[in-house]
Design a protein around this motif. Structure first.
Motif, PDB file in Angstrom:
ATOM      1  N   GLY A 184     -60.957 119.140 -40.838  1.00  0.00           N
ATOM      2  CA  GLY A 184     -61.958 120.206 -40.805  1.00  0.00           C
ATOM      3  C   GLY A 184     -63.329 119.740 -40.395  1.00  0.00           C
ATOM      4  N   LYS A 185     -63.415 118.514 -39.881  1.00  0.00           N
ATOM      5  CA  LYS A 185     -64.709 117.978 -39.439  1.00  0.00           C
ATOM      6  C   LYS A 185     -64.473 116.885 -38.425  1.00  0.00           C
ATOM      7  N   ARG A 186     -65.539 116.511 -37.732  1.00  0.00           N
ATOM      8  CA  ARG A 186     -65.434 115.445 -36.745  1.00  0.00           C
ATOM      9  C   ARG A 186     -65.324 114.091 -37.428  1.00  0.00           C
ATOM     10  N   CYS A 187     -64.505 113.233 -36.855  1.00  0.00           N
ATOM     11  CA  CYS A 187     -64.271 111.899 -37.416  1.00  0.00           C
ATOM     12  C   CYS A 187     -64.920 110.838 -36.533  1.00  0.00           C
ATOM     13  N   SER A 188     -65.038 109.647 -37.080  1.00  0.00           N
ATOM     14  CA  SER A 188     -65.654 108.537 -36.347  1.00  0.00           C
ATOM     15  C   SER A 188     -64.750 108.085 -35.205  1.00  0.00           C
ATOM     16  N   PRO A 189     -65.326 107.445 -34.195  1.00  0.00           N
ATOM     17  CA  PRO A 189     -64.507 106.922 -33.091  1.00  0.00           C
ATOM     18  C   PRO A 189     -63.400 105.987 -33.556  1.00  0.00           C
ATOM     19  N   LEU A 190     -63.665 105.173 -34.600  1.00  0.00           N
ATOM     20  CA  LEU A 190     -62.647 104.257 -35.101  1.00  0.00           C
ATOM     21  C   LEU A 190     -61.425 105.022 -35.617  1.00  0.00           C
ATOM     22  N   MET A 198     -59.683 102.004 -42.375  1.00  0.00           N
ATOM     23  CA  MET A 198     -59.845 102.292 -40.953  1.00  0.00           C
ATOM     24  C   MET A 198     -59.318 103.675 -40.584  1.00  0.00           C
ATOM     25  N   ILE A 199     -58.836 104.420 -41.580  1.00  0.00           N
ATOM     26  CA  ILE A 199     -58.299 105.757 -41.345  1.00  0.00           C
ATOM     27  C   ILE A 199     -58.454 106.547 -42.640  1.00  0.00           C
ATOM     28  N   LEU A 200     -58.583 107.863 -42.551  1.00  0.00           N
ATOM     29  CA  LEU A 200     -58.810 108.696 -43.731  1.00  0.00           C
ATOM     30  C   LEU A 200     -57.502 108.990 -44.458  1.00  0.00           C
ATOM     31  N   ASP A 201     -57.608 109.208 -45.792  1.00  0.00           N
ATOM     32  CA  ASP A 201     -56.420 109.489 -46.593  1.00  0.00           C
ATOM     33  C   ASP A 201     -55.720 110.768 -46.149  1.00  0.00           C
ATOM     34  N   SER A 202     -56.504 111.801 -45.883  1.00  0.00           N
ATOM     35  CA  SER A 202     -55.908 113.083 -45.464  1.00  0.00           C
ATOM     36  C   SER A 202     -55.170 112.929 -44.138  1.00  0.00           C
ATOM     37  N   THR A 203     -55.729 112.138 -43.243  1.00  0.00           N
ATOM     38  CA  THR A 203     -55.062 111.871 -41.956  1.00  0.00           C
ATOM     39  C   THR A 203     -53.770 111.094 -42.182  1.00  0.00           C
ATOM     40  N   SER A 204     -53.811 110.146 -43.119  1.00  0.00           N
ATOM     41  CA  SER A 204     -52.615 109.344 -43.409  1.00  0.00           C
ATOM     42  C   SER A 204     -51.489 110.218 -43.934  1.00  0.00           C
ATOM     43  N   TYR A 205     -51.796 111.115 -44.872  1.00  0.00           N
ATOM     44  CA  TYR A 205     -50.770 112.025 -45.385  1.00  0.00           C
ATOM     45  C   TYR A 205     -50.159 112.851 -44.259  1.00  0.00           C
ATOM     46  N   SER A 206     -51.011 113.357 -43.394  1.00  0.00           N
ATOM     47  CA  SER A 206     -50.535 114.204 -42.292  1.00  0.00           C
ATOM     48  C   SER A 206     -49.617 113.426 -41.355  1.00  0.00           C
ATOM     49  N   LEU A 207     -49.970 112.161 -41.088  1.00  0.00           N
ATOM     50  CA  LEU A 207     -49.149 111.343 -40.200  1.00  0.00           C
ATOM     51  C   LEU A 207     -47.826 110.946 -40.858  1.00  0.00           C
ATOM     52  N   VAL A 208     -47.844 110.735 -42.172  1.00  0.00           N
ATOM     53  CA  VAL A 208     -46.588 110.423 -42.875  1.00  0.00           C
ATOM     54  C   VAL A 208     -45.647 111.623 -42.815  1.00  0.00           C
ATOM     55  N   ILE A 209     -46.185 112.830 -43.020  1.00  0.00           N
ATOM     56  CA  ILE A 209     -45.363 114.051 -42.917  1.00  0.00           C
ATOM     57  C   ILE A 209     -44.811 114.196 -41.505  1.00  0.00           C
ATOM     58  N   PHE A 210     -45.648 113.914 -40.505  1.00  0.00           N
ATOM     59  CA  PHE A 210     -45.206 113.968 -39.108  1.00  0.00           C
ATOM     60  C   PHE A 210     -44.053 112.992 -38.868  1.00  0.00           C
ATOM     61  N   ALA A 211     -44.172 111.782 -39.446  1.00  0.00           N
ATOM     62  CA  ALA A 211     -43.128 110.767 -39.281  1.00  0.00           C
ATOM     63  C   ALA A 211     -41.814 111.230 -39.895  1.00  0.00           C
TER      64      ALA A 211
END
Length: 582
Positions: A280-286, A318-331
């Motif tokens: 819901g917001k912009r993230c850093s380039p990293l 190096m990555i946000l927790d919410s992003t990690s959850y989303s990627l685990v669900i995607f996997a």
């Protein structure tokens, strides 16, 4: 005089001497240089055979030469004192190793260049002496000289018919003997980058790994920079993946290079949008770069690697927790484990993270593909009730899912909603909808949908037109089929073999036999074997028009390629015109 005689000895004459004399000269015979660079190296790398009588002499010569170099004797003096010495790679190697300390590094370099002119074989140095002197220079921090020698020897290795790892293996093999430092491998990778030997450098990474060496972030950045500039996008991400795998973590320069790679690929906005939907917001380039890497790995089906790197990124923030959850669900969805993905989703909610449109769209996609369209619709309502917005992929799943279920009103409704929102549906979802409309005879409605989309910049493919051609052919509108064929030609698109029969039949019924045969020729050029039915259509049409010559020509072609025509398509008077069909 005896030494001079020994240098001139022909190895083939050894059998003329008694065994004791032969053994005295054997080591000199095996030191003769081969003119090729690689063979020169292999001879230098082999174990030399020396007699007990010669070893002290060689060591004395090496010791005297090193003492003279340390006393600062000029080259003329050295020539006078050691002009009789044949500088084999063995002697050169021993001298260099005697001069391996940083205080002697300049002397080692000078001797290296001088000895190449004194070698009686007039050959360039082998790879091993190069490696030894490079180690010595790097240890003494004479980096300009070491870079120059590295570039020189790598260029030579590139010109010769060398094994890929000839140089790096020799560099590894001489590392301990010279008390070298890992910096030498950083300079090696940086030189590969400068010479644009990208693939070799990437393989060298793995070679170094097996020997317990790694390189610095500066070396990774050097290679990433030139690879990115060369538009080798896949290799850029392979190098970045390897870097994270080896726990070498990016700095600002790395991130800037990788953002540039995303821009060149045209994928930066896509990953920015994904992260916007998740957080819901912009993230850093990293975070953008790291999300892109993990997402790519999961898309490729490399789930274990993706999860391993994701875990390391989490440990280093190096990555946000919410992003990690989303990627685990995607996997988990990628491997077909829907129940487990729901469990992760519930855990995410319990830990205080909010649902997002990225995750819900993943679930909607699964339900649409499985035909569980009611459950997909329920998730759409839940998504909207949460104040989240569906996006292009959400609509694509729904358009395709409803079309597969032949619920075309709902499919058209979601299509119209995308148009109202200024979103272009995917070619896959539109093809599914158009195909089902044509199946139920609504080909004109399907054609109208395509017309609207074309005005908005939609790019159809062969499948889009094939559906329409089949649809119009079924309802007997052959002129429309021909019109679509010409439209495909303008777009450099060609129907597949399955729709060829419809196209040729329509061209024949419209009296356009030349165009029909032109398309037959196109099929042959594309190495698509025309079926017997296509030939039957063309033969029948030519006979009906009275062109028996052309019909016979096609018939002979059928016989030549081994196809069998059925008599049912050719009857009465038409059948009797062709031999063998009665």
């Amino acid at each position: 005089m005896k030494e001079h005689f020994a240098c001139k000895l022909d190895p083939e004459m050894l059998h003329l001497f008694p065994f004791r004399l032969a053994s005295l000269f054997f080591s000199i015979a095996v030191s003769i240089r081969d003119r090729a660079f690689v063979r020169n190296h292999r001879l230098a790398a082999a174990k030399f055979v020396h007699t007990r009588a010669e070893e002290p002499t060689t060591n004395a010569t090496v010791g005297d030469l090193c003492d003279a170099l340390r006393r600062g004797c000029n080259w003329d003096t050295l020539i006078q004192r050691f002009g009789f010495v044949e500088f084999s790679d063995l002697i050169i190697e021993k001298v260099l190793l005697q001069l391996k300390e940083p205080t002697d590094a300049r002397r080692a370099l000078g001797f290296f260049h001088w000895s190449s002119q004194r070698k009686k074989s007039k050959c360039q140095h082998g790879v091993r002496p190069y490696c030894i002197v490079i180690h010595i220079l790097v240890r003494a921090r004479l980096l300009v000289d070491s870079r120059a020698l590295l570039e020189s020897v790598l260029r030579k290795c590139g010109r010769e018919d060398n094994p890929m790892f000839l140089f790096v293996d020799t560099l590894l093999g001489t590392y301990r003997a010279t008390d070298s430092t890992p910096l030498v491998f950083d300079l090696l990778i940086q030189t590969y980058a400068k010479l644009r030997q990208f693939e070799v450098a990437f393989h060298v990474f793995h070679r170094l790994d097996t020997h317990g060496f790694s390189v610095s972030i500066i070396s990774y950045n050097s290679l990433l920079h030139v690879v990115q500039k060369s538009n080798q996008h896949a290799l850029v991400w392979k190098i970045y993946e390897h870097m994270i795998e080896k726990r070498t973590y990016p700095n600002e320069v790395t991130v800037r290079i990788m953002i540039g790679a995303l821009c060149k690929e045209g994928k930066l906005q896509n990953f920015v949008n994904i992260l916007d939907r998740i957080n819901g917001k912009r993230c850093s380039p990293l975070v953008i770069v790291n999300t892109s890497l993990v997402y790519r790995l999961l898309e490729e089906g490399r789930i274990e690697v993706g999860m391993l790197l994701l875990k390391r990124m989490l440990q280093k923030n190096m990555i946000l927790d919410s992003t990690s959850y989303s990627l685990v669900i995607f996997a988990k969805i990628k491997i077909g484990n829907l129940d487990s993905s729901w469990e992760v989703y519930e855990e995410m909610l319990k830990r205080g993270f909010k649902a997002n449109s990225f995750i819900l769209t993943l679930f909607i996609g699964v339900y649409c593909k499985e035909g569980r369209i009611e459950e997909a619709e329920h998730l759409v309502q839940e998504l909207e009730n949460m104040g989240l917005k569906p996006y292009d992929e959400t609509f694509n799943f729904l358009i395709e899912g409803y079309a597969k279920a032949y619920r075309l009103e709902e499919s058209l409704r979601y299509y119209e909603k995308t148009i109202e929102m200024g979103i272009l549906p995917s070619c896959l979802s539109i093809n599914e909808m158009i195909g089902k409309l044509c199946d139920i005879g609504e080909v004109k409605k399907a054609d109208a949908v395509l017309t609207i989309l074309l005005d908005k910049g939609f790019l159809p493919n062969e499948t889009t037109y094939c559906h329409l051609i089949n649809g119009y052919e079924k309802v007997g509108e052959f002129e429309k089929v021909v019109q679509l064929y010409y439209e495909m030609e303008q777009r450099s698109l060609f129907p597949d073999l399955l729709v060829s029969k419809s196209l040729i039949r329509s061209l024949c019924r419209c009296g356009k036999l030349k165009e029909a045969e032109k398309y037959l020729k196109v099929l042959k050029e594309r190495e698509l074997a025309p079926s017997a039915c296509i030939y039957e259509l063309l033969i029948a049409c030519h006979l009906q028009k009275g062109d028996k010559t052309r019909a016979l020509h096609l018939y002979n072609e059928v016989v030549k390629i081994g196809l069998k025509l059925s008599c049912s398509c050719l009857c009465g008077k038409v059948t009797s015109m062709l031999p063998g069909l009665n």
